[in-house]
Design a protein around this motif. Structure first.
Motif, PDB file in Angstrom:
ATOM      1  N   ARG A 170       2.651   3.017  -0.259  1.00  0.00           N
ATOM      2  CA  ARG A 170       2.151   1.816  -0.920  1.00  0.00           C
ATOM      3  C   ARG A 170       1.643   0.778   0.092  1.00  0.00           C
ATOM      4  NH1 ARG A 170       2.577   0.257  -5.940  1.00  0.00           N
ATOM      5  NH2 ARG A 170       3.217  -1.868  -5.421  1.00  0.00           N
ATOM      6  N   GLU A 171       2.261   0.714   1.246  1.00  0.00           N
ATOM      7  CA  GLU A 171       1.795  -0.229   2.262  1.00  0.00           C
ATOM      8  C   GLU A 171       0.393   0.142   2.731  1.00  0.00           C
ATOM      9  OE1 GLU A 171       3.767  -2.444   6.096  1.00  0.00           O
ATOM     10  OE2 GLU A 171       3.917  -0.266   6.003  1.00  0.00           O
ATOM     11  N   MET A 212      -6.956  -0.610  -0.501  1.00  0.00           N
ATOM     12  CA  MET A 212      -7.567  -1.340  -1.609  1.00  0.00           C
ATOM     13  C   MET A 212      -8.177  -2.665  -1.134  1.00  0.00           C
ATOM     14  SD  MET A 212      -7.272   0.771  -4.061  1.00  0.00           S
ATOM     15  CE  MET A 212      -7.356   2.053  -2.791  1.00  0.00           C
ATOM     16  N   ALA A 213      -7.573  -3.272  -0.111  1.00  0.00           N
ATOM     17  CA  ALA A 213      -8.142  -4.490   0.457  1.00  0.00           C
ATOM     18  C   ALA A 213      -9.467  -4.204   1.164  1.00  0.00           C
ATOM     19  CB  ALA A 213      -7.151  -5.129   1.427  1.00  0.00           C
ATOM     20  N   GLY A 241       0.808   8.844 -10.121  1.00  0.00           N
ATOM     21  CA  GLY A 241      -0.642   8.812 -10.050  1.00  0.00           C
ATOM     22  C   GLY A 241      -1.154   7.698  -9.159  1.00  0.00           C
ATOM     23  N   LEU A 242      -2.496   7.603  -9.079  1.00  0.00           N
ATOM     24  CA  LEU A 242      -3.126   6.610  -8.217  1.00  0.00           C
ATOM     25  C   LEU A 242      -2.761   5.191  -8.621  1.00  0.00           C
ATOM     26  CD1 LEU A 242      -5.111   5.914  -5.925  1.00  0.00           C
ATOM     27  CD2 LEU A 242      -6.961   6.008  -7.619  1.00  0.00           C
ATOM     28  N   GLY A 243      -2.704   4.922  -9.921  1.00  0.00           N
ATOM     29  CA  GLY A 243      -2.376   3.579 -10.377  1.00  0.00           C
ATOM     30  C   GLY A 243      -1.019   3.125  -9.874  1.00  0.00           C
ATOM     31  N   ALA A 244      -0.047   4.020  -9.927  1.00  0.00           N
ATOM     32  CA  ALA A 244       1.296   3.672  -9.459  1.00  0.00           C
ATOM     33  C   ALA A 244       1.318   3.437  -7.956  1.00  0.00           C
ATOM     34  CB  ALA A 244       2.278   4.787  -9.824  1.00  0.00           C
ATOM     35  N   ALA A 289      -1.100  -0.181  -7.564  1.00  0.00           N
ATOM     36  CA  ALA A 289      -0.912  -1.380  -8.396  1.00  0.00           C
ATOM     37  C   ALA A 289      -0.026  -2.398  -7.694  1.00  0.00           C
ATOM     38  CB  ALA A 289      -0.289  -0.996  -9.735  1.00  0.00           C
ATOM     39  N   GLY A 290      -0.474  -3.651  -7.663  1.00  0.00           N
ATOM     40  CA  GLY A 290       0.317  -4.729  -7.099  1.00  0.00           C
ATOM     41  C   GLY A 290       0.443  -4.724  -5.599  1.00  0.00           C
ATOM     42  N   THR A 291      -0.435  -4.007  -4.897  1.00  0.00           N
ATOM     43  CA  THR A 291      -0.301  -3.884  -3.441  1.00  0.00           C
ATOM     44  C   THR A 291      -1.160  -4.880  -2.657  1.00  0.00           C
ATOM     45  OG1 THR A 291      -2.054  -2.196  -3.357  1.00  0.00           O
ATOM     46  CG2 THR A 291       0.222  -1.423  -3.582  1.00  0.00           C
ATOM     47  N   VAL A 292      -2.046  -5.598  -3.327  1.00  0.00           N
ATOM     48  CA  VAL A 292      -2.997  -6.472  -2.620  1.00  0.00           C
ATOM     49  C   VAL A 292      -2.589  -7.931  -2.774  1.00  0.00           C
ATOM     50  CG1 VAL A 292      -5.411  -7.227  -2.467  1.00  0.00           C
ATOM     51  CG2 VAL A 292      -4.879  -4.823  -2.940  1.00  0.00           C
TER      52      VAL A 292
END
Length: 257
Positions: free
Chosen positions: A30-31, A37-38, A172-175, A178-181
């Motif tokens: 996730r990190e 995503m940034a 999945g990709l969403g999990a 999500a909420g990482t940015v």
């Protein structure tokens, strides 16, 4: 791996997620996903530069409509068509009027329903028509328009992955994303995309940034609706966001041009 390894790993993940460039994937967590995503708008600028080259080179030897259609095809090829698939699946789920798990099940089906087909046709037609008009613009303006629209689509993903937006599924990709940015990346990305968009409409420096802002506002409203209906974001939702924002920016750049 040391903590600072997340940046090169995030760059590789961004490239493998948003393009078909042959980049070897590395660490994925996730990190790293947050970094990827940034960096999505930056990858969008790279992809947009490639597509601008395709459009303008073909426009020099072929009719604008042909150049535009090939450019849209190249965009799908360079992204494996995943964003278009996400658009179709998301629209099918929303068009079913179902919520939560029932809607998510529709998104997982391999077939495309009538809502998805219509969404694909409309988006592709608008993109081709807009690119045909952009093919006739001078080199800096035409190229800037393609780069701005492509980067803005990926900026929509950065916004969709900001903190506070949940995932619809535990896998999945969403999990993963999500909420990482955090709040800084979307702001920096928005400024960068807006600056590129300034050059997209000769004589109207305000039109490009306005088109980007309007498209992102629509995407924010759509995201809020999706979260209410599905419970959060999925990879398909992110793909749909890319196509919706990109198409709206193209539309905004050619209006009254």
């Amino acid at each position: 791996m040391p903590a600072d390894g997340r940046f090169p790993a995030g760059a590789r993940l961004a490239l493998t997620t948003f393009t078909t460039l042959p980049v070897r994937a590395g660490r994925i967590d996730r990190e790293v996903a947050g970094v990827a995503m940034a960096l999505a708008p930056a990858v969008g600028m790279l992809l947009g530069a490639l597509l601008a080259g395709v459009l303008l080179l073909l426009a020099a030897v072929a009719p604008p409509l042909v150049a535009a259609a090939v450019t849209v095809g190249a965009a799908a090829l360079l992204t494996r068509g995943l964003h278009l698939d996400g658009l179709a699946d998301t629209v099918d789920a929303l068009g079913s009027y179902r919520r939560g798990p029932a809607a998510l099940e529709i998104m997982k089906k391999p077939d495309v329903g009538p809502f998805g087909v219509v969404a694909l046709v409309v988006v592709l037609l608008v993109q081709v028509a807009a690119l045909a008009e952009l093919a006739g613009r001078s080199w800096p303006a035409g190229a800037a328009a393609v780069v701005a629209a492509t980067a803005a689509g990926r900026l929509g993903v950065t916004l969709a992955c900001r903190r506070g937006v949940p995932a619809a599924r535990p896998e999945g990709l969403g999990a993963l994303v999500a909420g990482t940015v955090g709040p800084l990346a979307p702001a920096v990305g928005a400024v960068a995309v807006a600056l590129v968009a300034v050059a997209a409409v000769p004589g109207r420096p305000w039109q490009g940034p306005l088109a980007v802002a309007a498209a992102l506002a629509v995407a924010a409203g759509l995201l809020a609706h999706v979260v209410r209906r599905l419970g959060g974001i999925t990879g398909d939702v992110l793909g749909a966001t890319v196509e919706v924002v990109t198409t709206l920016v193209y539309l905004g750049l050619v209006l009254s041009a």
